[in-house]
Scaffold this active site. Structure first.
Site, short mmCIF file in Angstrom:
data_model
loop_
_atom_site.label_atom_id
_atom_site.label_comp_id
_atom_site.label_asym_id
_atom_site.label_seq_id
_atom_site.Cartn_x
_atom_site.Cartn_y
_atom_site.Cartn_z
N ARG A 177 0.83 -1.22 0.00
CA ARG A 177 0.00 0.00 0.00
C ARG A 177 0.85 1.26 0.00
O ARG A 177 0.53 2.27 0.64
CB ARG A 177 -0.91 0.06 1.24
CG ARG A 177 -1.83 -1.10 1.39
CD ARG A 177 -3.06 -0.99 0.51
NE ARG A 177 -3.99 -2.03 0.86
CZ ARG A 177 -3.94 -3.27 0.34
NH1 ARG A 177 -3.05 -3.58 -0.59
NH2 ARG A 177 -4.82 -4.17 0.71
N SER A 237 -10.82 -0.20 3.35
CA SER A 237 -10.07 -0.32 4.61
C SER A 237 -9.63 1.06 5.07
O SER A 237 -8.99 1.79 4.32
CB SER A 237 -8.83 -1.18 4.40
OG SER A 237 -9.19 -2.42 3.88
N GLU A 282 -5.18 4.55 6.09
CA GLU A 282 -4.82 4.28 4.68
C GLU A 282 -5.24 5.39 3.71
O GLU A 282 -4.43 5.83 2.90
CB GLU A 282 -5.43 2.94 4.24
CG GLU A 282 -5.03 2.59 2.82
CD GLU A 282 -5.70 1.33 2.29
OE1 GLU A 282 -5.37 0.25 2.77
OE2 GLU A 282 -6.53 1.45 1.37
P1 FAD Z 1 -8.88 8.90 -5.23
O1 FAD Z 1 -9.53 8.46 -3.97
O2 FAD Z 1 -9.58 9.89 -6.07
O3 FAD Z 1 -7.42 9.43 -4.89
C1 FAD Z 1 -6.61 8.74 -3.99
C2 FAD Z 1 -5.23 9.42 -3.93
O4 FAD Z 1 -4.59 9.29 -5.19
C3 FAD Z 1 -5.33 10.93 -3.67
O5 FAD Z 1 -4.22 11.31 -2.91
C4 FAD Z 1 -5.26 11.54 -5.06
O6 FAD Z 1 -4.71 12.85 -5.06
C5 FAD Z 1 -4.31 10.57 -5.76
N1 FAD Z 1 -4.59 10.49 -7.21
C6 FAD Z 1 -5.72 10.03 -7.79
N2 FAD Z 1 -5.58 10.07 -9.13
C7 FAD Z 1 -4.36 10.58 -9.38
C8 FAD Z 1 -3.63 10.88 -10.58
N3 FAD Z 1 -4.13 10.66 -11.79
N4 FAD Z 1 -2.39 11.41 -10.45
C9 FAD Z 1 -1.84 11.65 -9.23
N5 FAD Z 1 -2.48 11.39 -8.08
C10 FAD Z 1 -3.72 10.84 -8.16
N6 FAD Z 1 -7.57 -0.41 -2.34
C11 FAD Z 1 -6.75 -1.48 -2.49
O7 FAD Z 1 -5.53 -1.33 -2.64
N7 FAD Z 1 -7.25 -2.75 -2.46
C12 FAD Z 1 -8.57 -3.01 -2.30
O8 FAD Z 1 -8.97 -4.16 -2.30
C13 FAD Z 1 -9.44 -1.89 -2.12
N8 FAD Z 1 -10.77 -2.09 -1.91
C14 FAD Z 1 -11.59 -1.03 -1.72
C15 FAD Z 1 -12.95 -1.26 -1.50
C16 FAD Z 1 -13.82 -0.21 -1.32
C17 FAD Z 1 -15.29 -0.49 -1.09
C18 FAD Z 1 -13.34 1.12 -1.39
C19 FAD Z 1 -14.29 2.27 -1.25
C20 FAD Z 1 -11.99 1.38 -1.59
C21 FAD Z 1 -11.09 0.30 -1.76
N9 FAD Z 1 -9.72 0.49 -1.98
C22 FAD Z 1 -8.89 -0.59 -2.15
C23 FAD Z 1 -9.16 1.85 -2.01
C24 FAD Z 1 -9.29 2.53 -3.42
O9 FAD Z 1 -10.24 1.86 -4.20
C25 FAD Z 1 -7.96 2.56 -4.16
O10 FAD Z 1 -6.98 3.21 -3.40
C26 FAD Z 1 -8.08 3.27 -5.52
O11 FAD Z 1 -6.89 3.12 -6.25
C27 FAD Z 1 -8.42 4.76 -5.39
O12 FAD Z 1 -8.76 5.25 -6.67
P2 FAD Z 1 -9.50 6.64 -6.85
O13 FAD Z 1 -9.53 6.96 -8.31
O14 FAD Z 1 -10.82 6.61 -6.18
O15 FAD Z 1 -8.51 7.61 -6.10
P1 NAP Z 2 -9.45 -11.13 4.82
O1 NAP Z 2 -9.35 -12.14 3.74
O2 NAP Z 2 -10.54 -11.25 5.82
O3 NAP Z 2 -8.05 -11.04 5.59
C1 NAP Z 2 -7.86 -10.08 6.62
C2 NAP Z 2 -6.52 -9.47 6.50
O4 NAP Z 2 -5.54 -10.45 6.74
C3 NAP Z 2 -6.27 -8.89 5.13
O5 NAP Z 2 -6.20 -7.52 5.27
C4 NAP Z 2 -4.99 -9.53 4.64
O6 NAP Z 2 -3.94 -8.65 4.32
C5 NAP Z 2 -4.51 -10.39 5.77
N1 NAP Z 2 -4.24 -11.72 5.23
C6 NAP Z 2 -5.10 -12.74 5.14
N2 NAP Z 2 -4.46 -13.82 4.63
C7 NAP Z 2 -3.21 -13.46 4.37
C8 NAP Z 2 -2.09 -14.13 3.86
N3 NAP Z 2 -2.13 -15.41 3.52
N4 NAP Z 2 -0.95 -13.45 3.74
C9 NAP Z 2 -0.87 -12.16 4.09
N5 NAP Z 2 -1.92 -11.47 4.60
C10 NAP Z 2 -3.07 -12.11 4.74
O7 NAP Z 2 -9.48 -9.67 4.17
P2 NAP Z 2 -10.69 -8.83 3.57
O8 NAP Z 2 -10.86 -7.64 4.40
O9 NAP Z 2 -11.88 -9.69 3.26
O10 NAP Z 2 -10.09 -8.32 2.20
C11 NAP Z 2 -9.77 -9.23 1.17
C12 NAP Z 2 -8.70 -8.63 0.30
O11 NAP Z 2 -9.16 -7.42 -0.30
C13 NAP Z 2 -7.44 -8.28 1.07
O12 NAP Z 2 -6.33 -8.53 0.24
C14 NAP Z 2 -7.59 -6.80 1.34
O13 NAP Z 2 -6.34 -6.15 1.42
C15 NAP Z 2 -8.36 -6.33 0.11
N6 NAP Z 2 -9.20 -5.17 0.45
C16 NAP Z 2 -8.60 -3.96 0.56
C17 NAP Z 2 -9.35 -2.83 0.86
C18 NAP Z 2 -8.71 -1.46 0.91
O14 NAP Z 2 -9.41 -0.48 0.95
N7 NAP Z 2 -7.39 -1.38 0.90
C19 NAP Z 2 -10.71 -2.94 1.08
C20 NAP Z 2 -11.27 -4.20 1.00
C21 NAP Z 2 -10.51 -5.31 0.69
P3 NAP Z 2 -3.87 -7.88 2.90
O15 NAP Z 2 -4.74 -6.70 3.11
O16 NAP Z 2 -2.47 -7.52 2.77
O17 NAP Z 2 -4.33 -8.80 1.82
#
Ligand code: FAD
Ligand code: NAP
Length: 345
Positions: free
Chosen positions: A167, A241, A337
């Protein structure tokens, strides 16, 4: 080029998935490189910082934004080259990430299937090296193309220059607030392959033995698992998250396990150990907690939600209380995050 349509005092509620109310001093959509250049020039002339915005799914708007908010609306996917094994794509920053993942599978390009249903734009994906279900963007990213906000200069960064981590990337550190990402090059495989090492995915296929684990089936499985666990922001505003999972040294985790033997721990390749923040927050009793219109989701302790008219400041206050209680209990400081913008009003 059509004239720039800058909006002053634009309400941002519909442009962030937490549906937080805040106003942008100035706001513009850009659909081309020329429009981006005009927007950057306007911001310089008016001495305003530039805030690039995608779909607002990883931001917390804590108050009004003193900036020109530049929303990426550029579109286009180009096939740059293909050989016997791989295809290289250039994707415009304003493309929707999930639509891209679906399109690549339809074309027979493999590698993104575990990253299905992540909200947001392609341009934002490198910022935090989006990851899910055992795969991160960096596994298929070749280059990031951008414009420098200060002087319009074009910049191209190879994957190894992006300092990708869990991340994390150079865009959150040395290059923070300096670039607008305009396009991303990805290299995908022409040979179907799957990665179902992530426990929730492996379990899914064990529980559905008649489903063959093809890339399309992995995509479908990820969509199904995510839809069953995560609140849809359109129905219950959230930013996914809210906290990063803490990564600690093995010794600190050993000490924690003497007091909390049930705490899950995931060893990383570099010898560190990732702990699930959701488990710690749940252990402290926060799951389902609600204060006013801000709360912790009932099924997922890592997801903070806005039940209606909660403000960014209230949400951050709740997040701080959660982080403080986790720190008191486990001695571990959780990091938020999403990126926080704006001063509380
Ligand atoms: P924004 O929210 O609009 O921006 C995020 C940041 O990026 C800001 O700082 C913005 O200035 C910057 N930015 C955006 N576009 C640009 C650009 N073109 N150039 C420079 N900077 C820029 N993330 C994960 O990693 N894994 C997941 O599984 C995941 N699941 C999610 C589930 C849900 C329900 C939600 C709501 C979010 C989740 N996220 C997850 C977080 C999010 O989806 C990601 O971080 C995504 O990449 C954000 O995209 P955005 O276009 O909405 O960015
Ligand atoms: P989950 O499967 O319930 O697991 C909980 C957490 O444990 C996750 O965050 C995951 O880390 C960690 N984990 C589980 N198994 C793992 C393994 N074998 N090795 C390393 N880490 C492990 O998680 P969940 O919330 O349902 O999400 C599923 C996936 O979607 C995850 O990868 C999560 O990161 C991603 N997600 C991200 C966001 C976001 O906004 N960033 C939102 C929703 C879901 P990791 O997060 O590193 O995978």
């Amino acid at each position: 080029m059509k004239a720039m349509n800058i909006q002053f005092g634009e309400a941002l509620r519909r442009y962030n998935t937490l549906a937080l109310q805040a106003r942008a001093q100035a706001f513009v959509d850009v659909g081309s490189d020329a429009e981006l250049l005009a927007a950057l020039a306007w911001a310089r002339a008016n001495q305003l910082p530039v805030l690039p915005l995608g779909e607002g799914s990883n931001v917390v708007l804590a108050g009004n934004i003193r900036a020109l908010v530049v929303r990426q609306k550029t579109r286009g996917i180009q096939v740059l080259k293909a050989d016997a094994d791989t295809v290289t794509l250039r994707i415009a920053a304003g493309e929707n990430w999930h639509a891209l993942v679906r399109w690549t599978l339809e074309q027979g390009y493999f590698g993104l299937q575990n990253l299905a249903l992540i909200p947001g734009t392609v341009g934002a994906a490198p910022i935090q090296n989006i990851g899910a279900y055992g795969v991160e963007l960096q596994s298929c990213l070749l280059q990031v193309h951008a414009r420098q906000i200060a002087d319009d200069q074009r910049v191209t960064l190879a994957s190894e220059d992006c300092a990708f981590d869990y991340r994390d990337s150079v865009f959150k550190h040395q290059l923070k607030d300096q670039l607008v990402i305009t396009a991303v090059d990805l290299q995908l495989s022409l040979h179907p392959y799957v990665n179902i090492t992530y426990p929730a995915l492996g379990n899914y296929f064990s529980e559905h033995p008649r489903i063959e684990n093809t890339p399309q089936a992995v995509f479908d499985a990820v969509v199904s698992i995510r839809s069953s666990k995560l609140p849809n922001p359109a129905l219950l505003p959230n930013a996914g998250s809210f906290f990063k999972n803490p990564v600690l040294g093995q010794e600190q985790v050993n000490t924690l396990h003497t007091s909390f033997p049930a705490l899950p721990a995931f060893p990383q390749r570099d010898g560190t150990v990732k702990l699930p923040a959701a488990w710690m927050i749940d252990h402290c009793g926060w799951k389902g907690f609600r204060r006013g219109d801000s709360g912790v989701h009932e099924q997922h302790a890592l997801v903070l939600v806005n039940y209606g008219d909660g403000s960014g400041a209230q949400l951050l206050e709740l997040a701080n209380d959660i982080a403080a209680s986790v720190e008191n209990t486990f001695g571990v400081r959780l990091e938020i995050e999403p990126r926080v913008y704006g001063e509380p009003v």
